[in-house]
Design an enzyme around this catalytic site. Structure first.
Site, short mmCIF file in Angstrom:
data_model
loop_
_atom_site.label_atom_id
_atom_site.label_comp_id
_atom_site.label_asym_id
_atom_site.label_seq_id
_atom_site.Cartn_x
_atom_site.Cartn_y
_atom_site.Cartn_z
N ASP A 111 72.98 55.94 11.62
CA ASP A 111 73.98 56.95 11.96
C ASP A 111 73.83 58.24 11.16
O ASP A 111 74.13 59.31 11.64
CB ASP A 111 75.40 56.39 11.84
CG ASP A 111 75.61 55.63 10.53
OD1 ASP A 111 74.75 55.76 9.63
OD2 ASP A 111 76.61 54.91 10.40
N ASP A 165 68.90 58.91 8.14
CA ASP A 165 68.32 57.77 8.86
C ASP A 165 67.26 58.22 9.85
O ASP A 165 66.53 57.39 10.41
CB ASP A 165 69.40 57.02 9.64
CG ASP A 165 70.27 56.16 8.74
OD1 ASP A 165 69.77 55.73 7.70
OD2 ASP A 165 71.45 55.95 9.09
N ASP A 178 72.60 48.41 10.87
CA ASP A 178 73.52 48.87 9.83
C ASP A 178 74.66 47.88 9.74
O ASP A 178 74.92 47.16 10.69
CB ASP A 178 74.13 50.20 10.27
CG ASP A 178 73.31 51.37 9.80
OD1 ASP A 178 72.45 51.16 8.93
OD2 ASP A 178 73.53 52.47 10.31
N1 LIG Z 1 83.09 58.47 0.07
C1 LIG Z 1 82.62 57.70 -0.89
N2 LIG Z 1 82.81 58.01 -2.16
C2 LIG Z 1 82.32 57.24 -3.12
N3 LIG Z 1 81.62 56.14 -2.92
C3 LIG Z 1 81.39 55.77 -1.67
C4 LIG Z 1 81.87 56.52 -0.58
N4 LIG Z 1 81.49 55.93 0.54
C5 LIG Z 1 80.78 54.86 0.17
N5 LIG Z 1 80.72 54.74 -1.14
C6 LIG Z 1 80.01 53.74 -1.91
O1 LIG Z 1 78.66 53.76 -1.48
C7 LIG Z 1 78.31 52.54 -0.86
C8 LIG Z 1 77.81 52.74 0.55
O2 LIG Z 1 76.85 53.67 0.60
P1 LIG Z 1 76.18 54.17 1.95
O3 LIG Z 1 76.81 55.45 2.35
O4 LIG Z 1 74.73 54.14 1.72
O5 LIG Z 1 76.55 53.06 3.02
P2 LIG Z 1 77.04 53.24 4.49
O6 LIG Z 1 76.04 54.01 5.23
O7 LIG Z 1 78.44 53.73 4.47
O8 LIG Z 1 77.08 51.75 4.96
P3 LIG Z 1 76.03 50.95 5.86
O9 LIG Z 1 74.70 51.21 5.27
O10 LIG Z 1 76.47 49.55 5.71
O11 LIG Z 1 76.21 51.46 7.23
C9 LIG Z 1 79.56 51.71 -0.77
O12 LIG Z 1 79.30 50.40 -1.19
C10 LIG Z 1 80.55 52.36 -1.69
O13 LIG Z 1 80.58 51.67 -2.90
#
Ligand SMILES: Nc1ncnc2c1ncn2[C@@H]1O[C@H](COP(=O)(O)OP(=O)(O)OP(=O)(O)O)[C@@H](O)[C@H]1O
Ligand SMILES: [Ca+2]
Length: 657
Positions: A367, A371, A62
């Site tokens: 996490d 996943d 990640d």
């Molecule tokens: N709380 C939120 N509200 C709105 N948009 C969000 C929020 N958190 C993340 N994002 C958007 O979604 C995208 C990340 O999505 P995702 O949750 O799949 O990633 P992550 O699990 O946080 O990151 P990684 O995969 O790198 O660990 C970010 O690029 C952001 O633009």
């Protein structure tokens, strides 16, 4: 020979040949490593996964929290059509525009703001992204509680990693606002208009769309996570009030409020950890929900991507593109993928499956609750101790307590150490087995008597099985472990190098002891003794020499590949202890337990010769390491060439090359 004696010898040979110490050695080394790994912030849930981790050929990591610190701050903002500079300066903006933005921030969030009565710093809750947004909101003048009382939330579409956006519908005095927030380019693509500085709504021209898009790309290239805000008004009459839970919030025809860029710095030490993986032949891949530009920038920052190499598809790929490929195309692409951006948890699963099909041993970090399938599918699933959900932890094999990629790499090191320790034990044990059996069989066939009797062999068996397992299973890992390629799925447990070491030592032991067996009386100048005495002394001498050969060879077994077998030996107290105990017992056996072992005491002269012969195994092992070995695994040479099933054409070609 009586039937009983033959039976005794047969049983002894079986006992010697059965490596009953192997499970002990495996369990010991696993348990020992597991305990030590706790100190390196890895909690092992499934014992055998340590060993698998040692043969991992690729790690799909990640980004957020593992490679980066997960400490987010808004550093750039592009609102109402202009870039704010500094990012919290809203002085140019009209009040109506600013209050709309603040409404979106305060209502469309899962976090909270608490302002202490004594006027201290605001306390924020929520995910790091939410906290960054809220804290930026405070800077631009948001009064969280006040905004929340002005309107009421009537429906929520929570943020999820699949859709990468979330929304709320809020009811005001004069209508309903639907606020969206999420991945910048996804939100932008559903905007048909934008809010300008004076608070008026402008329609989205192609140029303006490109301008927004470019600003997203610029932020991404600066390794910022981009989140866009958009809203639309909605007619309260059209809301299906009676069935509001299944109401799908409208998500086209939105008005873009603005875009923010959130900085999440790389963890210190990640660059080195990635480099360590590269030298260890383990390919690091990054799978992230962030957009591809951001992903690329972070990957360059922490050394996963090399700035000098070509960075194009499929090295850097978007989750959606990968998802839509055919299964075979995915397999081809998976090998090359280094960075996957805008991925959903399911894309991670697809990547793991494709990599596994390609023969990789895959480690995956995760996490989120969704996943879990990828963690389950991977050869080794690593969940995050801090940010991980219970479900993710339940489906993982190892929990990384500090979420840090550096700890993941330490697990690889421990895994390799487990594998290496098992190999060390096997090399030691096989040498004893081969030597003892060959000596006895040759002697029995030629002279009808065996130099090593049943009780002696049981003591030898104890040395090599139980005590050997204790001594060799607890060797700590060395840096050399991370300098060679992973063993992957195919490599045999006993390598050519081990066979070479084994043959050198076994040949030496067999040769020298058989010489004494045949001509010991003359060589040891025992002609003056009576025939039976001379024979007893010779046999005792052979037994003693044999044991000392093993004791000295135990040192050699510590380092099958390095020339200096003594490196760090004094630090391994258990090893030194076992060697000490074995030696003391051997002296006791020879000098005091003669009746029981059917042997006689040896004079100091024969003691010296015994030890000297054993000692030769050290220089011998050193010299032996100069003998080159073929790369191709030994068992390959013995694979049947022609059997009842004709081999497939490609296999045959592969075999002959
Ligand atoms: N709380 C939120 N509200 C709105 N948009 C969000 C929020 N958190 C993340 N994002 C958007 O979604 C995208 C990340 O999505 P995702 O949750 O799949 O990633 P992550 O699990 O946080 O990151 P990684 O995969 O790198 O660990 C970010 O690029 C952001 O633009
Ligand atoms: Ca045995």
């Amino acid at each position: 020979m009586g039937a009983i004696r033959i039976l005794t010898i047969a049983v002894t040979i079986v006992v010697v040949a059965v490596p009953e110490g192997l499970p002990l050695a495996v369990t010991l080394t696993l348990a020992y490593s597991m305990k030590k790994m706790m100190r390196d912030k890895a909690l092992v849930r499934r014992l055998s996964s340590c060993e698998t981790m040692g043969s991992a050929t690729t790690i799909c990591s990640d980004k957020t929290g593992t490679l980066t610190l997960n400490k987010m701050t808004v550093v750039e903002a592009y609102f109402a059509g202009t870039k704010l500079d500094p990012c919290d300066d809203v002085s140019q903006m009209s009040d109506s525009a600013a209050s709309l933005i603040i409404e979106g921030i305060a209502q469309n969030t899962t976090g909270t703001v608490f302002l202490p009565e004594d006027g201290g710093a605001a306390e924020l809750t929520g995910s790091p992204t939410e906290k960054a947004i809220l804290s930026w909101g405070l800077k631009i003048g948001m009064d969280f509680d006040d905004v929340r009382t002005k309107s009421s939330v009537i429906h929520v579409f929570p943020f999820n990693s699949e859709k990468k956006r979330g929304a709320v519908a809020v009811q005001l005095d004069d209508g309903v606002h639907i606020h969206w927030k999420g991945a910048a380019e996804i939100v932008l693509s559903s905007c048909k208009s934008w809010l300008s500085v004076d608070g008026s709504v402008q329609s989205m021209s192609a140029e303006k769309h490109d301008e927004f898009k470019r600003s997203i790309e610029d932020m991404g290239a600066n390794s910022l996570r981009c989140v866009a805000f958009a809203y639309c008004s909605f007619d309260i009459e059209k809301i299906p009030m009676e069935d509001i839970t299944s109401w799908e919030l409208p998500e086209d025809d939105l008005t873009l409020l603005g875009i923010i860029g959130i900085k999440d710095p790389c963890r210190p030490g990640v660059r080195d950890a990635v480099r360590l993986c590269t030298t260890a032949g383990v390919k690091v891949r990054m799978v992230t929900g962030d957009n591809i530009e951001t992903a690329k920038a972070i990957a360059l920052e922490c050394g996963i991507l090399d700035a000098n190499s070509v960075i194009s598809e499929p090295v850097v790929i978007e989750g959606k593109v990968f998802r839509e490929m055919s299964e075979s195309a995915r397999g081809e692409a998976a090998d090359k993928i280094i960075v996957m951006g805008r991925s959903s948890p399911n894309d991670k699963l697809l990547l793991v499956q494709a990599l596994k099909r390609k023969g990789h041993v895959v480690a995956v970090t995760g996490d989120g609750t969704n996943d879990a399938p990828a963690l389950h599918e991977a050869d080794i699933g690593l969940s995050m101790g801090i940010s991980g959900t219970e479900v993710a932890k339940e489906s993982s094999d190892i929990i990384i307590l500090d979420d840090d990629f550096t700890s993941v790499v330490k697990v690889v090191r421990w895994g390799r150490s487990v594998y290496a320790n098992i190999q060390k034990f096997i090399q030691f044990q096989l040498t004893v087995n081969v030597a003892a059996l060959v000596i006895n069989v040759v002697a029995a066939v030629s002279s009808g008597d065996v130099p090593l009797n049943a009780v002696e062999l049981l003591w030898v068996n104890l040395i090599m099985d139980t005590l050997g397992a204790l001594a060799l299973a607890t060797e700590p890992p060395t840096d050399n472990l991370m300098k060679r390629n992973p063993v992957g799925r195919r490599e045999p447990l006993v390598t050519n190098i081990m066979w070479r070491n084994l043959f050198v030592q076994a040949l030496y032991q067999v040769a020298i002891l058989l010489i004494f067996d045949f001509d010991g009386v003359r060589i040891l100048r025992l002609q003056n003794e009576s025939r039976s005495d001379a024979e007893k002394i010779t046999n005792t001498f052979i037994f003693n020499t044999f044991v000392f050969c093993q004791i000295f060879n135990e040192f050699n077994a510590r380092k099958p590949e390095e020339k200096n077998v003594f490196k760090g030996v004094t630090k391994n107290h258990l090893f030194m202890g076992i060697i000490g105990i074995t030696t003391v017992f051997q002296i006791l056996i020879i000098q005091f337990l003669g009746k029981f072992f059917k042997i006689v005491r040896l004079g100091w002269r024969l003691w010296l010769v015994s030890v000297a012969i054993g000692l030769v195994s050290w220089p011998l092992a050193y010299v032996g390491k100069f003998i080159p070995v073929p790369v191709r695994p030994l068992p390959d040479y013995f694979k049947p060439r022609c059997c009842w099933k004709p081999p497939r054409r490609d296999e045959e070609e592969g075999g002959q090359s």
